[in-house]
Structure formats: structure tokens, C-alpha cells
Design a protein around this motif. Structure first.
Motif, mmCIF file in Angstrom:
data_model
loop_
_atom_site.group_PDB
_atom_site.id
_atom_site.type_symbol
_atom_site.label_atom_id
_atom_site.label_comp_id
_atom_site.label_asym_id
_atom_site.label_seq_id
_atom_site.Cartn_x
_atom_site.Cartn_y
_atom_site.Cartn_z
ATOM 1 N N TYR A 47 0.830 -1.204 0.000
ATOM 2 C CA TYR A 47 0.000 0.000 0.000
ATOM 3 C C TYR A 47 0.865 1.254 0.000
ATOM 4 O O TYR A 47 1.964 1.279 0.578
ATOM 5 N N ASP A 48 0.337 2.321 -0.607
ATOM 6 C CA ASP A 48 1.015 3.617 -0.667
ATOM 7 C C ASP A 48 0.666 4.416 0.586
ATOM 8 O O ASP A 48 -0.522 4.667 0.842
ATOM 9 N N SER A 102 -10.666 9.060 8.021
ATOM 10 C CA SER A 102 -10.084 9.267 6.690
ATOM 11 C C SER A 102 -11.127 9.790 5.711
ATOM 12 O O SER A 102 -10.856 10.710 4.920
ATOM 13 N N SER A 116 -4.970 10.575 3.757
ATOM 14 C CA SER A 116 -4.221 9.397 3.328
ATOM 15 C C SER A 116 -3.904 8.521 4.535
ATOM 16 O O SER A 116 -4.214 8.875 5.686
ATOM 17 N N ARG A 161 -0.924 7.917 5.862
ATOM 18 C CA ARG A 161 -0.013 8.618 6.761
ATOM 19 C C ARG A 161 -0.726 9.736 7.507
ATOM 20 O O ARG A 161 -0.551 9.911 8.726
ATOM 21 N N GLU A 162 -1.546 10.512 6.796
ATOM 22 C CA GLU A 162 -2.257 11.618 7.440
ATOM 23 C C GLU A 162 -3.244 11.108 8.487
ATOM 24 O O GLU A 162 -3.427 11.729 9.542
ATOM 25 N N ASP A 212 0.756 7.406 1.061
ATOM 26 C CA ASP A 212 0.032 8.624 0.679
ATOM 27 C C ASP A 212 -1.281 8.308 -0.030
ATOM 28 O O ASP A 212 -1.940 9.202 -0.571
ATOM 29 N N GLY A 213 -1.679 7.036 -0.017
ATOM 30 C CA GLY A 213 -2.930 6.619 -0.620
ATOM 31 C C GLY A 213 -3.987 6.320 0.425
ATOM 32 O O GLY A 213 -3.790 6.545 1.624
ATOM 33 N N PRO A 214 -5.133 5.756 0.009
ATOM 34 C CA PRO A 214 -6.245 5.494 0.926
ATOM 35 C C PRO A 214 -6.008 4.295 1.829
ATOM 36 O O PRO A 214 -5.141 3.456 1.564
#
Length: 401
Positions: A277-278, A315, A321, A323-324, A280-282
Motif C-alpha cells: 500500500y502507498d 479518513s 491518506s 499517513r495523514e 500517501d494513498g487510501p
């Protein structure tokens, strides 16, 4: 107000990137323990607290390398710190499941475990309560001022011990008992047996609710409200202006939650490998694995499904994302602002019965407490909210219990 210092490291709160390569050695180097403890004593703190992991931490079959995986044995470290401090209280995690009261009573009076296997969650506080009762029986069997111990005997569900305790009573009678655990059983155990509660309730409203709930339980055990100190673990970020402090706080969180740490935090909830998984992605749209043994050496979340759903809702609501989301959901900067603002806010928590004091967890090792002691402690003293000198020689003296 009571203040204590927590040596950071066995978590993701430490910022590793400040200080260069030598910063890594600071996490377990004895000089770091000395510096933080002496800083806390210079700030007239009640005690220095050291958490302990019971094994090296592993993730996905490898020794974990994104934060501290272990550290020197806690009582050994505190014994050494006793030689380089004078009045600062020294506290550490000691696991009641894997230790024996007689052995621990001797260690505190003056392969690591005799029993093997875990206990069911429901049995842990039962053993802990009996553990404390046995240890107190041992400590109290040598009355103050007497030249010899009295025989003791204890027989219960978990322990059966008798004999004579070979060490005389210490200057403070019994070591101070600090409890961490927020379940109903944990709160009841704190009311019955603890001197300090280490809690994570960091907001004013949550703190007041926890404070009132735990304090009201004390009467059932013949205790006064002030006999138990409630001290949440808190962080802080200071700045010359409010805007500067907020900017620093954001940067600290981004340093703490790197892309790798964000995925790690997610894997510890979901219990599955999410390396594809990224960050910075979902968030993943798969469910957690409640039987996972992906991570070893740390407590698994009790209800990963509920936690995963809360993170997904957060989210979705804010368009975050991975990370966020982790940064938002796990943020622990409790006090952010100028020294004046932080002193005022901390004082308000104590005056409004949300806490008796705080256990500070700096994000830098070993100098993270320096600025607080230099800039905030004097303001608390000016307010009349914090001591200007030690009045006694034991931790019980500092706590007033």
C-alpha cells in the motif's frame, strides 16, 4: 501540581532524525538516562519513569528497526541512576504476571521468569491485586523501629508464601505503586492498590471524567481522594509564539510518523502485511485479522475491527491518506504553545480536577526536557502551582502520601 519525566523510546514518539547518527546511540546510552534524570531533578520533578518491554520487538518475522526494540533492564538502570541523583523518585514497569512477590520485594527493598505462559485477560488484575497484597505483607512484616522481622504467611489463589523477610523496612515504608490501565477492572485495581495512575486521558473533559470516576471509588477501600495521584502521560511543544509552536508541532508529528511508521501502525491494527500500500494513498478496504501474530513483543489492540472503522471514518471525513490518518489518529502533543500558555493550560487541568499532575514524555533523547525545565517550570512556580524546593527525601514525601 506533580510532575514526572518518562524516558521515551519504546514507541514511535521519539524523533530519530534530529542529532545525526549519534542520536541512535542516545536511545539506550547510559549518559542519556543520566542527563534526563538530572534534568528532571533540576526541575524538582517527583520522579523519573522508565517503561520496559518484556522481549525484543518483532514485526513480520524480523527484529523491529523503526524505533527502539528493547533497552537495558529497568531496575538495573534505576539502581545506577540512584548513584547520580539525590532526591528524584525512580519508577519502572515491573510485570506482575511474570514476576514473584518475594523476589520483587527483595529487589525493590534494597530466560527472566520463573513461571511460563500468559494469563487470560480477566485474570491479570486478580493476580496483580494478590501480587501487591503479598509484597505489602512482606514489606510490612518488619515493623518500623524493630530490630527483627515478624513471621509472615500468605495463602491465596496465586501465591502461597511464608517465612521471615530478611530486609528491614525502607525509609518510605513501601515502594510507590503506579498503575496503568483504563478498563473498569484497571480503575478498580487502582482505587484499591495504587498510589499513582498513569493515564492517557489528555483532554480536559476526558480527564475530568476519569478523575471523578477513579476518585469516587477510593471510599470503598477506606481511602481519601488525595491518596491516589492521577497523572496523565503528556507531550509538549514550545515556541516563542503560538504560531511557531503549532508549526513545530506539525513538523514533530511528521518526523514521528514517517511513511514507514505509518504503514507499521496500520499493520499493527490490521494484522496483515500492507507493504504494497502507498502511505500517501487510501486506507485498506480489507478487514483486520483478529488472530494475527504479525507483531510480537507489544500489546495487540483489543478490538481491531472497531479501531479500523474509526480510522476509516476519520479518513473519509477529512479526506486523509494513510499517513495523514495515522498522524491525526495517534497525535499526542498535549500542550502546544508559548511557555506562558502551556503553564496556564497545565495549571487549569489541575485546578479543574482533570489531573493531579503530569508525566512528561519528551520527543527528543536526551535533551527533550531541557527547554521545559528552563522555560515552563519557573512560570509554574511563579503561579504557586509547583514546588520551589524538595521538602522531603522520599518519593512518598514528594507526592504527599
Amino acid at each position: 501540581m506533580h510532575l514526572a519525566a518518562h524516558f521515551p523510546g519504546v514507541n514511535n514518539t521519539t524523533v530519530w532524525t534530529e542529532g545525526g547518527p549519534e542520536a541512535l546511540g542516545n536511545q539506550i546510552g547510559f549518559d542519556s538516562f543520566v542527563h534526563l534524570a538530572r534534568t528532571a531533578e533540576r526541575g524538582l520533578f517527583d520522579f523519573f519513569f522508565l517503561a520496559e518491554g518484556l522481549r525484543l520487538r518483532e514485526h513480520k518475522g524480523r527484529i523491529h528497526d523503526l524505533d527502539v526494540v528493547g533497552r537495558p533492564e529497568a531496575i538495573t538502570v534505576l539502581s545506577a541512576l540512584a548513584a547520580v541523583t539525590e532526591k528524584l523518585g525512580l519508577a519502572a514497569t515491573v510485570n506482575a504476571t511474570f514476576n514473584e512477590p518475594y523476589e520483587l520485594a527483595r529487589r525493590l527493598a534494597g530466560e527472566n521468569f520463573r513461571r511460563g505462559g500468559f494469563l487470560d485477560r480477566a485474570d491479570r488484575y486478580t493476580r496483580a491485586a494478590e501480587f501487591v497484597a503479598v509484597a505489602r505483607t512482606l514489606w510490612d512484616s518488619w515493623p518500623e523501629g524493630e530490630r527483627a522481622p515478624r513471621p509472615f504467611a500468605y495463602r491465596g489463589e496465586h501465591f502461597d508464601v511464608s517465612g521471615e523477610f530478611s530486609l528491614p523496612r525502607s525509609p518510605q515504608g513501601r515502594p510507590v505503586v503506579i498503575q496503568a490501565g483504563d478498563s473498569d477492572e484497571g480503575r478498580e485495581f487502582a482505587a484499591s492498590a495504587a498510589d499513582i495512575v498513569f493515564t492517557r486521558h489528555g483532554t480536559l473533559d476526558a480527564g475530568r471524567a476519569f478523575f471523578a470516576d477513579v476518585k469516587r471509588r477510593l471510599g470503598a477501600y477506606g481511602r481519601e481522594p488525595d491518596s491516589l495521584k492521577i497523572m496523565p502521560g503528556v507531550t509538549f511543544v514550545l515556541g516563542d509564539t503560538a504560531a511557531e509552536a503549532q508549526e513545530r508541532a506539525v513538523e514533530v508529528r511528521r518526523q514521528q510518523i514517517t511513511p514507514q511508521n505509518a504503514l507499521l501502525a496500520l499493520e499493527q491494527v490490521w494484522g496483515v502485511d500492507l507493504s504494497s500500500y502507498d502511505p500517501d494513498g487510501p486506507l485498506p478496504d480489507i478487514d483486520p485479522d483478529p488472530e494475527s501474530r504479525l507483531t510480537q513483543g507489544r500489546v495487540r489492540h483489543a478490538d481491531p475491527f472497531a479501531l479500523a472503522e474509526r480510522w476509516r471514518a476519520l479518513s473519509r471525513e477529512k479526506g486523509l491518506s494513510i499517513r495523514e490518518t495515522v498522524i491525526e489518529a495517534t497525535g499526542r502533543q498535549s500542550f502546544i504553545g508559548t511557555p506562558e500558555a502551556v503553564a496556564a493550560e497545565m495549571d487549569a487541568f489541575v485546578q479543574e480536577d482533570a489531573a493531579d499532575g503530569f508525566i512528561l514524555v519528551p520527543h527528543l533523547t536526551p535533551h527533550g526536557l531541557d527547554e521545559f525545565v528552563a522555560r515552563v517550570v519557573p512560570l509554574l512556580q511563579e503561579r504557586g502551582s509547583f514546588r520551589t524546593s524538595y521538602e522531603g527525601t522520599t518519593l512518598r514525601d514528594h507526592l504527599g502520601i
